[in-house]
Design an enzyme around this catalytic site. Structure first.
Site, PDB file in Angstrom:
ATOM      1  N   ARG A  97       0.788  -1.235   0.000  1.00  0.00           N
ATOM      2  CA  ARG A  97       0.000   0.000   0.000  1.00  0.00           C
ATOM      3  C   ARG A  97       0.822   1.288   0.000  1.00  0.00           C
ATOM      4  NH1 ARG A  97      -5.230  -0.821   3.931  1.00  0.00           N
ATOM      5  NH2 ARG A  97      -5.907  -2.839   3.143  1.00  0.00           N
ATOM      6  N   ASP A 116      -3.683   3.802   5.481  1.00  0.00           N
ATOM      7  CA  ASP A 116      -2.731   3.615   4.382  1.00  0.00           C
ATOM      8  C   ASP A 116      -3.409   3.284   3.058  1.00  0.00           C
ATOM      9  OD1 ASP A 116      -3.452   1.012   4.861  1.00  0.00           O
ATOM     10  OD2 ASP A 116      -1.469   0.345   5.509  1.00  0.00           O
ATOM     11  N   ASP A 117      -4.755   3.327   3.032  1.00  0.00           N
ATOM     12  CA  ASP A 117      -5.465   3.223   1.754  1.00  0.00           C
ATOM     13  C   ASP A 117      -6.197   4.536   1.448  1.00  0.00           C
ATOM     14  OD1 ASP A 117      -7.378   2.870   3.715  1.00  0.00           O
ATOM     15  OD2 ASP A 117      -7.993   0.865   3.060  1.00  0.00           O
ATOM     16  N   ASP A 175     -11.234   4.535  16.099  1.00  0.00           N
ATOM     17  CA  ASP A 175     -11.897   5.779  15.684  1.00  0.00           C
ATOM     18  C   ASP A 175     -13.147   6.043  16.524  1.00  0.00           C
ATOM     19  OD1 ASP A 175     -13.169   3.610  14.501  1.00  0.00           O
ATOM     20  OD2 ASP A 175     -13.344   4.513  12.513  1.00  0.00           O
TER      21      ASP A 175
HETATM   22  N1  UDP Z   1      -4.007  -1.982  10.100  1.00  0.00           N
HETATM   23  C1  UDP Z   1      -3.094  -2.111  11.134  1.00  0.00           C
HETATM   24  N2  UDP Z   1      -2.825  -3.359  11.618  1.00  0.00           N
HETATM   25  C2  UDP Z   1      -3.421  -4.464  11.109  1.00  0.00           C
HETATM   26  C3  UDP Z   1      -4.356  -4.323  10.069  1.00  0.00           C
HETATM   27  C4  UDP Z   1      -4.642  -3.058   9.584  1.00  0.00           C
HETATM   28  O1  UDP Z   1      -2.535  -1.122  11.589  1.00  0.00           O
HETATM   29  O2  UDP Z   1      -3.142  -5.562  11.582  1.00  0.00           O
HETATM   30  C5  UDP Z   1      -4.289  -0.644   9.581  1.00  0.00           C
HETATM   31  C6  UDP Z   1      -4.112  -0.567   8.065  1.00  0.00           C
HETATM   32  O3  UDP Z   1      -2.767  -0.306   7.751  1.00  0.00           O
HETATM   33  C7  UDP Z   1      -5.055   0.557   7.697  1.00  0.00           C
HETATM   34  C8  UDP Z   1      -6.165   0.433   8.741  1.00  0.00           C
HETATM   35  O4  UDP Z   1      -5.620  -0.332   9.818  1.00  0.00           O
HETATM   36  O5  UDP Z   1      -4.425   1.823   7.821  1.00  0.00           O
HETATM   37  C9  UDP Z   1      -7.408  -0.230   8.207  1.00  0.00           C
HETATM   38  O6  UDP Z   1      -7.049  -1.488   7.660  1.00  0.00           O
HETATM   39  P1  UDP Z   1      -7.703  -2.051   6.337  1.00  0.00           P
HETATM   40  O7  UDP Z   1      -7.792  -0.977   5.306  1.00  0.00           O
HETATM   41  O8  UDP Z   1      -6.925  -3.271   5.940  1.00  0.00           O
HETATM   42  O9  UDP Z   1      -9.126  -2.555   6.801  1.00  0.00           O
HETATM   43  P2  UDP Z   1     -10.544  -1.830   6.875  1.00  0.00           P
HETATM   44  O10 UDP Z   1     -10.792  -1.639   8.339  1.00  0.00           O
HETATM   45  O11 UDP Z   1     -10.469  -0.544   6.124  1.00  0.00           O
HETATM   46  O12 UDP Z   1     -11.456  -2.800   6.240  1.00  0.00           O
HETATM   47 MN    MN Z   2      -9.309   0.206   4.566  1.00  0.00          MN
END
Ligand code: UDP
Ligand code: MN
Length: 268
Positions: free
Chosen positions: A25, A98-99, A184
């Protein structure tokens, strides 16, 4: 490209990441918006990475939080992000995932509209209703809103200073434990429920919980953040430019749409 050093000089931008995302990413972030906010942006991760440190000019912080998607690990990271921000002399704290793609000039414009001496919680909600929780007083229910972390949000220094006695120094983890909710949401709980300061809704922050293709090209300039997800049903910004193989996230194309003069955009 106009790399203006004054742009965002008052901001501390944190990107939450994790070891296994460094090579998947982060490269597109480093190639695009990070170039416009190198001084202000810090990557908060959970592993040492010499290469990442080198390509970001040392802007990597190993939080020593566990490398899992657990609530505790994520609250731990957010907690470190806030603590490190307080050590900086910056006026604004902006968190992104990071996305996320950050539209740097638009973020600068947003923050100019608010005085960081005041208490500001700027972000976008993604639930149709506020969260309802039951407090320790039996039968007493309360509701609060929170800004979705995956869309990015900003807090003024004054507000983070007020949060510090409650959630600073790692205490956000205990709060997350107490209410059993993610990082959050824990931030929203501290600000809206405990401090009684309301979220100011800013709809130009975007997470992949919304369909990215609904964001209109002629309004890209005004948006603060974008995101993507590349699951079975990909959710990406609808923008022309590089092909899907070169640019699966669409962030390179978006960057070139916003900044046609950028170095990696000229010979498209
Ligand atoms: N993240 C993290 N540790 C983990 C998995 C995810 O810090 O073990 C962070 C990841 O880098 C991103 C955020 O948490 O900044 C959200 O992760 P992701 O986009 O994979 O999942 P979402 O919650 O958006 O579905
Ligand atoms: Mn995400």
């Amino acid at each position: 490209m106009p790399v203006n050093d004054d742009l965002l000089e008052k901001v501390f931008i944190t990107v939450k990441t994790t070891g296994r995302n460094h090579l998947t990413r982060l490269p597109v972030i480093i190639k695009t918006w990070f170039q416009l906010a190198k001084k202000q942006t810090w990557f908060f991760t959970d592993t040492n990475d010499q290469h990442l440190s080198q390509v970001t000019g040392g802007h990597v912080i190993n939080t020593n939080c566990s490398a899992t998607h657990s609530r505790r690990a994520l609250c731990c990271k957010m907690s470190v992000e806030l603590d490190v921000f307080l050590e900086s002399k910056k006026k604004w704290f902006c968190h992104v995932d990071d996305d996320n793609y950050v539209n740097v000039p638009a973020l600068d414009e947003l923050l100019k509209m608010y005085n960081p001496i005041g208490d500001w919680y700027l972000g976008r909600t993604s639930t149709p209703k506020p969260l309802q929780i039951r407090t320790k007083f039996q039968g007493y229910k309360t509701t609060f809103w929170f800004a979705t972390g995956g869309a990015g949000f900003c807090l003024s220094r004054a507000l983070v200073l007020k949060m510090a006695p409650i959630s600073g120094n790692g205490k956000l983890m205990a709060i997350g434990d107490r209410i059993g909710l993610p990082d959050d949401v824990s931030v929203g709980y501290v600000i809206e429920h405990l401090l009684k300061i309301q979220l100011t809704r800013v709809e130009q922050f975007h997470s992949h919980l919304e369909p990215m293709r609904l964001i209109k090209k002629d309004l890209f300039n005004e948006q603060l953040t974008f995101s993507y997800s590349l699951d079975n049903d990909p959710n990406t910004v609808d923008v022309d430019g590089f092909n899907e193989i070169t640019d699966p996230t669409r962030f390179l194309s978006l960057h070139c749409f916003l900044f046609p003069e950028a170095s990696n955009c000229v010979e498209k």
